[in-house]
Design a protein around this motif. Structure first.
Motif, short mmCIF file in Angstrom:
data_model
loop_
_atom_site.label_atom_id
_atom_site.label_comp_id
_atom_site.label_asym_id
_atom_site.label_seq_id
_atom_site.Cartn_x
_atom_site.Cartn_y
_atom_site.Cartn_z
N HIS A 21 33.71 24.34 41.77
CA HIS A 21 35.10 24.12 41.38
C HIS A 21 35.61 25.16 40.39
CE1 HIS A 21 35.88 20.44 43.59
NE2 HIS A 21 34.66 20.03 43.27
N GLU A 22 34.75 25.61 39.49
CA GLU A 22 35.17 26.68 38.57
C GLU A 22 35.50 27.95 39.36
OE1 GLU A 22 35.62 26.95 35.30
OE2 GLU A 22 34.67 25.23 34.37
N THR A 23 34.71 28.24 40.39
CA THR A 23 34.97 29.41 41.24
C THR A 23 36.31 29.26 41.95
OG1 THR A 23 32.60 29.79 41.58
CG2 THR A 23 34.11 30.80 43.16
N TRP A 24 36.55 28.08 42.52
CA TRP A 24 37.82 27.85 43.21
C TRP A 24 39.00 27.91 42.24
CZ3 TRP A 24 35.73 23.26 46.58
CH2 TRP A 24 35.17 23.77 47.76
N PHE A 25 38.84 27.41 41.02
CA PHE A 25 39.91 27.51 40.03
C PHE A 25 40.29 28.97 39.80
CE2 PHE A 25 38.45 23.32 37.88
CZ PHE A 25 39.31 22.57 38.67
N LYS A 26 39.27 29.80 39.63
CA LYS A 26 39.51 31.22 39.37
C LYS A 26 40.14 31.90 40.58
CE LYS A 26 35.72 31.63 36.05
NZ LYS A 26 34.35 32.19 35.81
N GLU A 27 39.61 31.62 41.79
CA GLU A 27 40.13 32.25 43.01
C GLU A 27 41.60 31.90 43.25
OE1 GLU A 27 36.05 32.49 45.77
OE2 GLU A 27 37.62 31.03 46.23
N TYR A 241 32.47 20.85 51.97
CA TYR A 241 33.64 20.24 52.62
C TYR A 241 34.18 19.07 51.80
CZ TYR A 241 32.87 22.96 56.91
OH TYR A 241 32.74 23.97 57.83
N GLN A 242 33.27 18.20 51.30
CA GLN A 242 33.77 17.07 50.51
C GLN A 242 34.41 17.55 49.21
OE1 GLN A 242 32.60 15.80 47.39
NE2 GLN A 242 31.07 17.42 47.17
N GLY A 243 33.85 18.63 48.65
CA GLY A 243 34.41 19.21 47.43
C GLY A 243 35.78 19.80 47.68
N ALA A 244 35.97 20.41 48.84
CA ALA A 244 37.25 21.03 49.19
C ALA A 244 38.33 19.97 49.34
CB ALA A 244 37.11 21.83 50.48
N ILE A 245 37.97 18.82 49.92
CA ILE A 245 38.94 17.73 50.06
C ILE A 245 39.35 17.23 48.67
CG2 ILE A 245 39.35 15.41 50.97
CD1 ILE A 245 37.21 16.06 53.13
N ALA A 246 38.37 17.08 47.77
CA ALA A 246 38.67 16.64 46.41
C ALA A 246 39.55 17.67 45.69
CB ALA A 246 37.37 16.43 45.63
N PHE A 247 39.21 18.94 45.84
CA PHE A 247 39.96 20.02 45.19
C PHE A 247 41.42 20.00 45.63
CE2 PHE A 247 41.44 24.39 44.63
CZ PHE A 247 40.95 24.71 43.36
N GLU A 248 41.64 19.78 46.92
CA GLU A 248 43.01 19.74 47.43
C GLU A 248 43.77 18.54 46.88
OE1 GLU A 248 45.52 20.00 51.64
OE2 GLU A 248 43.33 19.86 51.67
N LYS A 249 43.08 17.41 46.73
CA LYS A 249 43.73 16.23 46.16
C LYS A 249 44.13 16.48 44.70
CE LYS A 249 41.61 12.69 49.10
NZ LYS A 249 42.89 12.33 49.74
N PRO A 255 40.94 25.28 49.40
CA PRO A 255 40.10 26.41 49.02
C PRO A 255 39.36 27.02 50.20
CG PRO A 255 38.95 24.39 48.54
CD PRO A 255 40.30 23.99 49.08
N ASP A 256 38.76 28.17 49.98
CA ASP A 256 37.99 28.90 51.01
C ASP A 256 36.60 28.28 51.12
OD1 ASP A 256 36.52 30.69 52.53
OD2 ASP A 256 37.57 32.44 51.75
#
Length: 275
Positions: A21-27, A241-249, A255-256
């Motif tokens: 999640h930290e990586t996705w935040f930065k990206e 995949y489950q993390g990506a769904i949470a991130f989008e929520k 995210p990628d």
């Protein structure tokens, strides 16, 4: 004010959710932080109150709290309520709402292996993760789902909820050759010196053996299944995949996932093979 998120569980040191999640935040240019918090079962209610008091914007939940957290939340998404398990909590500014992204994340990783909906599926375990996966399998179109658990009463409860069937672990071992997909959802395998959840001596070569654990990438269950000639799927795909769904929520951003699966695999010292 900078937003912050967390993952709670016991154990939690193995989790790569903070890295992901930290990586996705930065990206994606999101000004937020994500931290791991070890919470023992007896301290769950106190920990949740502390998270609320400190203003957490959302958090993930891993073993063993996915079911115990339910009565503490303000509301549940319909899917989480039916499943009886939550792995993602979202704060909407007023309430903390619970969701379950485990099952859909797992099914996405399973379909990447070109599975057949007509095969018989065995789910080992009957906890929060197993419930999420079993319901998602049912929604995806798998018709013959069997639950096996150390406490057979829990397996029977879950099986009834999804219109499936239940077995003891011994019965599952004896009839393992009947299954085209075997899914390991328990915590057995987080340490390489742990035993298998069931014996795999009767497993059918060519069947799919999946483990929701991603660290280590090859659990004793997957190593033994590979020895028996099975196609193996580790938990990296489900995790991402489950993390990506949470991130989008949380953020409204998709995210990628492909890049993240490669990053996670490299971080664990291997090559991504769940394709």
């Amino acid at each position: 004010m900078k937003k912050w998120y967390a993952v709670i569980g016991d154990p939690i040191a193995h989790s790569l959710s903070p890295y992901m999640h930290e990586t996705w935040f930065k990206e994606n240019g999101v000004d937020a932080a994500y931290i791991p918090v070890r919470v023992e079962p007896a301290d769950l209610e106190k920990a949740f109150l502390a998270l609320r008091t400190l203003g957490v914007s959302g958090f993930n939940i891993t073993l063993p709290h996915k079911e115990s957290i339910l009565p503490m939340l303000d509301r549940l998404d319909e899917t989480a309520a039916v499943m009886g398990a939550v792995n993602t909590v979202v704060f909407d500014g007023k309430q903390y709402a619970g969701f379950n992204t485990d099952g859909d994340g797992f099914v996405q990783s399973l379909f990447a292996a070109a599975v057949d909906l007509d095969v018989k599926v065995l789910v080992i375990g009957a906890g929060g993760a197993a419930r999420g996966i079993a319901f998602a399998l049912k929604r995806a179109g798998f018709a013959d789902i069997v639950i096996a658990n150390r406490t057979v009463e829990r397996a029977e409860e879950l099986a009834q909820d999804i219109d499936g069937s239940a077995l003891t672990l011994q019965q599952a071992e004896n009839g393992l050759g009947e299954f085209g997909i075997i899914i390991q959802t328990t915590s057995v395998g987080l340490s390489k010196d742990q035993a298998l959840p069931i014996s795999l001596e009767n497993i059918k070569p060519g069947s799919i053996a999946a483990d929701i654990i991603y660290n280590p990438m090859e659990t004793p269950f997957l190593l033994k299944a590979k020895e028996q000639g099975c196609i193996t799927i580790n938990g990296i795909g489900m995790f991402v995949y489950q993390g990506a769904i949470a991130f989008e929520k949380w953020t409204g951003i998709k995210p990628d996932t492909e890049k993240m699966m490669e990053l996670i695999t490299n971080k664990l010292g291997g090559q991504y093979v769940n394709k």
